[in-house]
Scaffold this active site. Structure first.
Site, short mmCIF file in Angstrom:
data_model
loop_
_atom_site.label_atom_id
_atom_site.label_comp_id
_atom_site.label_asym_id
_atom_site.label_seq_id
_atom_site.Cartn_x
_atom_site.Cartn_y
_atom_site.Cartn_z
N GLY A 75 0.84 -1.20 0.00
CA GLY A 75 0.00 0.00 0.00
C GLY A 75 0.87 1.25 0.00
O GLY A 75 0.57 2.25 -0.65
N ASN A 156 -6.89 4.65 9.71
CA ASN A 156 -6.39 3.41 10.30
C ASN A 156 -6.39 3.40 11.81
O ASN A 156 -6.38 2.34 12.42
CB ASN A 156 -4.98 3.10 9.77
CG ASN A 156 -4.07 4.30 9.80
OD1 ASN A 156 -4.38 5.34 9.23
ND2 ASN A 156 -2.95 4.17 10.48
N GLN A 184 -7.27 0.77 4.33
CA GLN A 184 -8.07 0.22 5.43
C GLN A 184 -9.51 -0.09 5.00
O GLN A 184 -10.20 -0.87 5.66
CB GLN A 184 -8.13 1.20 6.61
CG GLN A 184 -6.81 1.35 7.34
CD GLN A 184 -6.42 0.12 8.13
OE1 GLN A 184 -7.25 -0.70 8.52
NE2 GLN A 184 -5.14 -0.04 8.37
N SER A 204 -4.06 -2.50 -0.24
CA SER A 204 -2.99 -3.40 0.21
C SER A 204 -3.56 -4.78 0.50
O SER A 204 -4.67 -4.90 1.03
CB SER A 204 -2.37 -2.81 1.48
OG SER A 204 -1.38 -3.67 1.96
N HIS A 206 -2.50 -7.23 2.64
CA HIS A 206 -2.49 -7.86 3.96
C HIS A 206 -3.57 -7.36 4.91
O HIS A 206 -3.69 -7.87 6.02
CB HIS A 206 -1.09 -7.80 4.59
CG HIS A 206 -0.64 -6.46 5.05
ND1 HIS A 206 -0.49 -6.14 6.37
CD2 HIS A 206 -0.28 -5.36 4.36
CE1 HIS A 206 -0.05 -4.90 6.48
NE2 HIS A 206 0.10 -4.41 5.26
N THR A 242 9.75 -7.89 -12.04
CA THR A 242 9.00 -9.13 -12.30
C THR A 242 7.92 -9.27 -11.25
O THR A 242 8.16 -9.10 -10.05
CB THR A 242 9.96 -10.35 -12.28
OG1 THR A 242 10.95 -10.12 -13.29
CG2 THR A 242 9.22 -11.64 -12.55
N CYS A 330 4.73 6.13 23.82
CA CYS A 330 5.79 5.20 24.20
C CYS A 330 5.96 4.06 23.21
O CYS A 330 7.02 3.47 23.12
CB CYS A 330 5.49 4.61 25.57
SG CYS A 330 5.39 5.86 26.82
C1 LIG Z 1 -4.22 3.91 5.74
C2 LIG Z 1 -2.99 3.14 5.40
N1 LIG Z 1 -2.28 3.49 4.33
C3 LIG Z 1 -1.18 2.82 3.96
C4 LIG Z 1 -0.72 1.75 4.70
C5 LIG Z 1 0.52 1.03 4.25
O1 LIG Z 1 0.21 -0.18 3.63
P1 LIG Z 1 1.34 -1.33 3.55
O2 LIG Z 1 1.46 -1.90 4.91
O3 LIG Z 1 0.79 -2.32 2.54
O4 LIG Z 1 2.57 -0.67 3.07
C6 LIG Z 1 -1.42 1.36 5.84
C7 LIG Z 1 -0.92 0.24 6.67
O5 LIG Z 1 -1.22 0.13 7.83
C8 LIG Z 1 -2.59 2.05 6.19
O6 LIG Z 1 -3.29 1.73 7.27
#
Ligand SMILES: Cc1ncc(COP(=O)(O)O)c(C=O)c1O
Length: 391
Positions: A75, A156, A184, A204, A206, A242, A330
């Site tokens: 992402g 996020n 998100q 993204s 994951h 690739t 922290c």
């Molecule tokens: C709002 C947002 N943008 C971008 C990212 C980055 O994505 P990636 O972890 O695939 O680099 C995150 C990841 O937590 C996200 O929450």
């Protein structure tokens, strides 16, 4: 209650779904062809698998053409392409201004700062105390020199969903292009790039049960992004290298499954998260919900809990088998709490008590009861020891 393992950090990442892994496995074993090797079946099949995944991802956002989806390594990379690639492109027509918001992910904010260092002008729009961008402020900020507006679909940390369709309309009425970081939101809430006037969108793998290290960007036809990575010309010259065939296949399948089950899953997850919020707010005094009260991602619950440090909470939760997150200072490298919590108007002191619990389909009502019970025990115990706690 017996100790359990409860994963509630799904905004950080999600497990790979078994169906997704099954689809990927042949491309890690027997189907190892290079998709650019077009003279034999092994390469052709890898190429075909990528094109199938492209269609699957495009369908979830109602992209008019599958070819407008380009696969990336994350992402973050998609966000970099959108901002750097667009501001340097011919499509930007030499305009120098980028508008974004104060609550974006660092993939956007640090890229915007890098562009500022190169001489571009960046405006960071404030948000209200729910984390929502104000449309009138946006409208006033867009001028003749504005090339691009980049506002995230959903945040996020606090889960707030932005008024994306209205933002897209304002951008287009005023002649600016619109990018949204939907990392998100994609697969969790409905997104339609055509109806919402979105020109570019980042996502993204994951966050939707595909593997880490794969993402995609939608780039509306006609936009000529300057490539950030140059090389062999893969992904129609937008992103050389690739292709990560197995992960791209996984992303396609994950996107398809998310769209197929979105209504059912989001209703279930929203119900769980609401019940968690109700329980925590009822059990733990001097706790506030952060983010928008209703207009938020289905699984997101975020709180600021008085007189307790966020990092202490997540470490104590971990001792009880619960994985959760905090935007408290922290847990990060800086001394300041998360920029998002400060941007929604929390004081440093309040932001230090932040806790984010992000549920997903694998979570159960028993998980919710367990988290609420353990958290209230932890907070009560820590507050009893705290010199600053006043009932
Ligand atoms: C709002 C947002 N943008 C971008 C990212 C980055 O994505 P990636 O972890 O695939 O680099 C995150 C990841 O937590 C996200 O929450």
């Amino acid at each position: 209650m017996d100790k359990r393992f409860v994963y509630t950090d799904n905004a950080a990442t999600t497990p790979v779904a078994p169906e997704v892994l099954n689809k990927m496995l042949p491309y890690l074993t027997s189907e190892y062809g290079n998709p650019s090797a077009s003279f034999y079946g092994l390469g052709q099949r890898a190429h075909a698998a990528i094109e199938e995944a492209r269609k699957q991802v495009a369908a979830v956002m109602n992209a008019p053409f599958a070819k407008d989806v380009f696969f990336t390594g994350s992402g973050t990379e998609a966000d970099n392409m959108a901002l750097r690639g667009f501001m340097h492109s011919k499509t930007a027509k030499g305009k120098k201004k980028l508008i974004t918001s104060t609550i974006e992910h660092h993939a956007i904010l640090h890229t915007a700062q890098a562009l500022e260092n190169e001489g571009f002008k960046v405006v960071y729009l404030p948000v209200d105390n729910t984390g929502t961008v104000d449309l009138e402020t946006l409208e006033r900020a867009i001028d003749e020199d504005t090339a691009l507006v980049s506002i995230m679909t959903a945040n996020n940390e606090v889960g707030t969903i932005e008024p994306i369709a209205e933002i897209g309309r304002i951008c287009h009425d005023k002649g600016a292009y619109f990018h949204t970081d939907a990392v998100q939101a994609f697969g969790h809430i409905p997104i339609d790039v055509q109806a919402m006037n979105i020109d570019m969108l980042s996502l993204s793998g994951h966050k939707i049960n595909a593997p880490k290290g794969v993402g995609a960007i939608y780039i509306r036809s006609g936009i000529m992004l300057e490539p950030v990575i140059t090389g062999g010309g893969q992904e129609r010259n937008r992103r050389s290298g690739t292709e990560n065939v197995a992960s791209i296949v996984g992303l396609g399948e994950a996107a398809r499954l998310k769209a197929l089950n979105m209504e059912k899953e989001s209703e279930y997850v929203r119900g769980l998260a609401k019940s968690l919020r109700d329980k925590i707010l009822a059990k733990i005094p001097q706790t506030i919900l952060t983010g928008h009260p209703e207009n938020r991602l289905p699984g997101n619950s975020s709180f600021a809990i008085a007189a307790i440090e966020g990092e202490t909470m997540v470490m104590d939760l971990n001792l009880n088998g619960i994985c959760a997150a905090t935007g408290s200072a922290c847990s990060t490298a800086s001394l300041d709490p998360s920029h998002v919590l400060l941007a929604i108007g929390l004081s440093h002191e309040t932001a230090h008590g932040s806790l984010r619990v992000t549920l997903d389909v694998q979570n159960t009502p028993e998980d919710v009861d367990y988290i609420a019970e353990k958290l209230s025990e932890i907070v009560a115990r820590r507050r009893a020891m705290s010199p600053v706690w006043k009932e």
